[in-house]
Scaffold this motif. Structure first.
Motif, PDB file in Angstrom:
ATOM      1  N   GLY A 156       0.797  -1.227   0.000  1.00 52.23           N
ATOM      2  CA  GLY A 156       0.000   0.000   0.000  1.00 52.23           C
ATOM      3  C   GLY A 156       0.827   1.272   0.000  1.00 52.23           C
ATOM      4  O   GLY A 156       0.428   2.279  -0.574  1.00 52.23           O
ATOM      5  N   ARG A 163      -2.098   0.360  -6.185  1.00 54.18           N
ATOM      6  CA  ARG A 163      -1.491  -0.285  -5.021  1.00 54.18           C
ATOM      7  C   ARG A 163      -2.473  -0.471  -3.869  1.00 54.18           C
ATOM      8  O   ARG A 163      -2.477  -1.517  -3.218  1.00 54.18           O
ATOM      9  N   ILE A 164      -3.370   0.528  -3.660  1.00 59.83           N
ATOM     10  CA  ILE A 164      -4.276   0.419  -2.515  1.00 59.83           C
ATOM     11  C   ILE A 164      -5.303  -0.681  -2.744  1.00 59.83           C
ATOM     12  O   ILE A 164      -5.577  -1.503  -1.863  1.00 59.83           O
ATOM     13  N   ALA A 167      -3.502  -3.932  -2.242  1.00 62.32           N
ATOM     14  CA  ALA A 167      -3.184  -4.195  -0.837  1.00 62.32           C
ATOM     15  C   ALA A 167      -4.425  -4.680  -0.102  1.00 62.32           C
ATOM     16  O   ALA A 167      -4.391  -5.670   0.640  1.00 62.32           O
TER      17      ALA A 167
ATOM     18  N   VAL B 414      -5.661   2.841   5.509  1.00 61.64           N
ATOM     19  CA  VAL B 414      -5.203   3.200   4.167  1.00 61.64           C
ATOM     20  C   VAL B 414      -5.130   4.712   4.042  1.00 61.64           C
ATOM     21  O   VAL B 414      -4.153   5.280   3.560  1.00 61.64           O
ATOM     22  N   MET B 418      -1.484   5.636   3.270  1.00 59.36           N
ATOM     23  CA  MET B 418      -1.179   5.355   1.872  1.00 59.36           C
ATOM     24  C   MET B 418      -1.567   6.475   0.931  1.00 59.36           C
ATOM     25  O   MET B 418      -1.569   6.308  -0.269  1.00 59.36           O
TER      26      MET B 418
END
Lengths: 494, 463
Positions: A156, A163-164, A167, B414, B418
């Motif tokens: 992530g 990528r998120i 992940a 997240v 991220m």
């Protein structure tokens, strides 16, 4: 018996190293030195276990030469039980080695938050070591879940592309499987307690539980689901190409080299011994899925334009071979499957590392962007050919030995599966040769500047190449190491 | 009333006495130190029950200092101490400087303490209402914020209805059985129609306090509207106290007529709570709905009717208290930099407020049940109890909804780690907040990894 806590040190040294990074959080040079130092020490310790294998600890279960057993949560009969036999040893050495490789590959590519990056890799190493060494199911589950979190962050935070999405997909896929596994573990624990009055999560005690066939099928299926997702067995593999493609190089290396092995290891160590009858009943299913996976993955790999995705799909195919070997459950096939886990770990990690190196140089992973690399970077091209050929199963290199043993060992169980599996030996040659041809030999398609390997990269790959060649020519020491545990396992399931 | 009776009531006297003292002295000595005084009082209470030997019942006071009660008192007091630590800085930022805040916190803790020591239904009811009264005030404490006042009013209205249900239920039980004693209260009601209806009402009241579906609708609004430290305190203390209450009235063994009701409450809470949380964009609302689901798991443990199940429920209540305190403590720090309430505004906070974001992530992973946290060990205990009691289908549903819950907890993580940071300024926690966050974060890991001491206490309290 608790002679020397070597196994505990193996598990917690990486985590301790990770915590040592905190005081030098802002200084990336010191970070690297400490992290590398810790990983190197861990590698040395793992290798030290090899000679120790000659002097088994008194009191260890059959086949195990290192064993540690301490009370932990007494109220529920949960113990801190670790053990190392030949299978664990090979995988522990692989873990220490691949982690080192992962760190070396991220030397230049990770400039953003390097401290967190190294901390996560080290934490993951601890988790994976724990998975390979636990003999208490609760402890195993703990480490099993623990290795998820660092990978989730690695993909992530430092990944590319979606990528998120990748992940979260990775995390949820594996979590669903493992939660159902938890229910199955609790169920067999309670079943054992009601039969014997003893509450324990010890693998060997639980393996003696009498499980009714129907219940056994359900419980085994829950375990199989959890392991098959990590494995990944077709059709549960869909998280893998996404995770692989979007992960940073170190993440891909660890995913391919280590995380996939935990699923296969779980099936060998826990799935079959706990539910031998159910495993036998479901063998045709596993065989079918394994062969389907081998063929399907090769076919899909052929269509890939992204190098990382191609290698990711080839991983699904190679792990299909491992599944085939496990499903056959004969000593030869099983040894082959475990050897293949090591082979695939080294070879595919090397390929991912090399793709990472190319990506670092040109910022492209599209096969169609390349061409003529042989002329620009001969050393790089040489290693690439070597590893690609090893991956495709060229005789004399390591993967061939594993595939050969798996197919030989499975022949008695199912002719059809072996014949179809044999196709799976040929198909990778097709896409691999095409990859090599387009990448290295074809006319240059884009004027990419590709500097050749640095000394550091060269030496790392040379070590990996040496392992590939050595295992291809002389796998006997590893097979000797596997002999005892494998015959105990395969004998147990009949 | 004998000396022994008073001796039993000492924890109550410390809490109520300090609350009154703070209130009275605060009127003449305006200082910022009353929060500290409140913390000392709560820690003293916890130390008292930890140090004194258990004593028998005090019939004239209808109180008993059972091992279970003493465990709950210690937990409630420490919860209050953590809440006071978290709220100090937040309160001074919002201009809540007076003595009324710590005094009210102590009163609420007093109520919960009285409830856990009750030996008859009336004292239990009084304790519960004393606690809830404290919360009515605390939720609306931040008068300048409109949402806070609105949340206070909502909580008051809904709470009053719930209290009415409870009181009416207790009344019906008394009318039917002629007894207010808590010993075997449920068995006494067996076969008695009037008393059964009474228990139906009591359960509705409890479902409201525990925010079980379908009596959960107030939860997200209050979680959203109240000041963050108050939400932390509310979710930790009121849930813990209600679990204590349930354990007072549920017998070990056959739960009789209320079992099917509890079954449905558990099922609906796990499913609806998790699915509703999935749709939220505001972190606090999400945590509100998730608390509905978390209490569904507690109900699942209680269904078993065994001592093992009850221990699992209390373990989970303790774990949930710690996780809530950690999560909302971190939220209090994070919200101070004006990042708003949506996860959108929280992007990249992992980089700018690493400490608060780290604690929040740890709490969220724990709520999702990832090892080696208290949330995981708690879920493990609950599912073990449920499977042992033959509730396999409900356990499977629980596991699957837990997997669903991982998604919305992860969404916050997240967002924190991220995404690239937005433009709001970094915020570091005050020393008091740091202490609270470190303590709760460590507790999440320690009682998750080494649950044995707590399990031993629970085994002694619920034999």
């Amino acid at each position: 018996m608790n002679g020397y806590p070597l196994l505990t040190i193996l598990i917690f040294l990486p985590l301790a190293t990770g915590l040592c990074l905190l005081p030098v959080w802002r200084c990336s040079d010191k970070l690297r030195q400490i992290a590398m130092g810790g990983a190197l020490l861990e590698l040395l310790l793992a290798c030290l276990c090899w000679p120790v294998a000659q002097w088994p600890q008194a009191g260890a279960p059959a086949g195990f030469f290192l064993y540690q057993d301490l009370p932990w949560i007494a109220e529920f009969g949960i113990r801190y039980t670790l053990g190392m036999d030949g299978i664990s040893l090979l995988l522990v050495m692989l873990t220490a080695f691949i982690t080192m490789v992962a760190m070396l590959t991220s030397r230049h590519s990770i400039t953003d938050r390097p401290g967190l990056h190294y901390l996560l890799i080290l934490a993951m190493e601890s988790g994976i070591m724990g998975v390979f060494l636990s003999l208490d199911l609760f402890l195993f589950y703990l480490f099993w879940e623990l290795m998820l979190i660092p990978m989730f962050f690695l993909i992530g935070i430092w990944g590319h592309g979606r990528r998120i999405y990748s992940a979260i997909k990775f995390f949820l896929f594996t979590l669903v499987g493992s939660l159902l596994m938890l229910l199955a573990i609790i169920a067999i624990y309670l079943m054992h307690a009601s039969q014997t009055g003893v509450h324990t999560f010890n693998l060997f005690s639980l393996a003696g539980t009498v499980v009714p066939h129907a219940a056994g099928l359900w419980l085994y299926s829950a375990l199989l689901l959890a392991f098959a997702i990590k494995f990944p067995i077709f059709p549960l593999h869909t998280w893998l190409p996404d995770a692989h493609t979007d992960a940073p190089t170190a993440g891909s290396v660890i995913l391919a080299g280590l995380l996939l092995k935990t699923g296969a290891y779980g099936l060998v160590r826990f799935g079959y011994p706990l539910f031998p009858d159910a495993a036998k009943t479901l063998t045709p299913l596993l065989l079918t899925l394994a062969v389907t996976g081998i063929l399907y993955a090769s076919w899909v790999a052929f269509a890939q334009r992204d190098m990382k995705r191609l290698v990711a799909y080839s991983s699904v195919g190679h792990m299909g071979f491992v599944a085939l070997g496990i499903a056959a459950w004969t000593p030869v096939a099983l040894s082959g499957a475990i050897l293949q886990m090591v082979n695939h770990g080294v070879t595919t990690s090397a390929l991912f590392a090399m793709i990472g190196m190319l990506d670092e140089r040109t910022h492209s992973r599209e096969i169609s962007d390349y061409g003529g690399v042989w002329g620009k970077a001969p050393v790089l091209a040489f290693f690439f050919v070597l590893f690609a050929m090893a991956s495709a199963g060229l005789p004399g290199l390591n993967n061939f030995v594993g595939e050969f043993l798996i197919l030989t060992g499975s022949f008695k169980i199912s002719h059809l599966a072996v014949i179809l599996g044999f196709l799976g030996v040929i198909l990778p040659l097709v896409y691999t040769v095409r990859l090599i041809q387009e990448l290295l030999f074809q006319e240059e398609r884009k004027p990419l500047t590709i500097p050749d390997l640095s000394v550091m990269e060269c030496s790392m790959l040379a070590v990996m190449a040496a392992i590939d060649i050595y295992l291809g020519l002389h796998p006997a020491p590893l097979l000797d190491m596997l002999h005892t545990p494998v015959s105990i396992l395969a004998g147990g399931a009949g | 009333m004998t000396i022994a009776d008073l001796w039993i009531a000492v924890p109550l006297m410390i809490l109520a006495g300090s609350a009154l003292a703070i209130l009275l002295l605060g009127a003449v000595i305006p200082t910022n130190l009353w929060t500290g005084a409140g913390i000392i009082a709560t820690v003293m209470t916890a130390a008292w029950v930890g140090q004194t030997p258990p004593l028998t019942v005090a019939p004239t006071l209808a109180l008993a200092s059972t091992p279970a009660a003493r465990l709950f008192i210690a937990i409630f007091s420490l919860t209050a101490a953590a809440a006071l630590l978290i709220s100090h800085r937040d309160n001074s930022d919002h201009g809540i400087n007076g003595e009324e805040y710590p005094a009210t916190v102590l009163f609420a803790t007093f109520g919960a303490t009285a409830l856990s020591m009750a030996t008859n239904l009336l004292i239990m009811f009084l304790g519960l209402e004393a606690m809830t009264f404290g919360f009515y005030i605390l939720v609306a404490m931040d008068l300048k914020r409109e949402v806070s006042a609105e949340a206070g009013l909502k909580y008051l209205l809904m709470g009053a209805v719930a209290a009415a249900f409870l009181a009416f239920g207790i009344g019906l039980h008394y009318a039917g059985t002629g007894s207010l004693s808590l010993t075997n209260a449920l068995q006494l009601a067996a076969g008695n129609k009037v008393a059964h209806v009474g228990w139906g009402f009591i359960l509705v009241g409890i479902a409201f306090k525990l925010s079980l579906v379908p009596a959960h609708l107030w939860t997200p609004d209050i979680y959203q509207g109240a000041p963050a430290p108050v939400t932390a305190f509310l979710s930790a203390l009121s849930k813990g106290a209600t679990v204590a209450l349930l354990l007072l009235i549920l017998p070990t063994g056959d739960l009789g007529a209320i079992r099917p009701i509890l079954w449905w409450l558990a099922l609906l809470s796990m499913v609806v709570g998790n699915l509703a949380a999935l749709l939220q964009t505001k972190v606090r609302r999400m945590l509100g709905y998730s608390s509905v689901a978390q209490m569904g798991y507690v109900a699942l443990a209680l269904l078993s009717g065994t001592a093992g199940g009850y221990r699992a429920a209390v373990y989970y209540a303790v774990a949930y208290s710690v996780m809530s305190l950690a999560a909302f403590g971190a939220i209090a720090v994070i919200e101070r930099n004006g990042s708003g309430e949506d996860t959108e505004g929280w992007r990249g906070l992992g980089r700018r407020s690493p400490f608060a974001a780290g604690t929040l992530s740890l709490a969220l992973f724990a709520l999702a049940g990832v090892p080696p946290t208290a949330g995981f060990t708690g879920k493990f205990l609950i599912f073990t109890a449920a499977i042992k009691a033959g509730e396999v289908p409900l356990a499977i549903i629980g596991i699957l909804t837990a997997a669903v819950s991982a998604y919305y907890y992860l969404a916050v993580v997240v967002s924190l780690y991220m995404h690239d940071p937005g433009d709001s300024a970094a915020q570091s926690p005050s020393p008091a907040e740091s202490v609270a966050l470190i303590a709760t974060g460590a507790a999440i890991l320690i009682i998750g990894t080494f649950p044995s001491p707590l399990l031993r206490l629970l085994a002694a309290a619920f034999p």
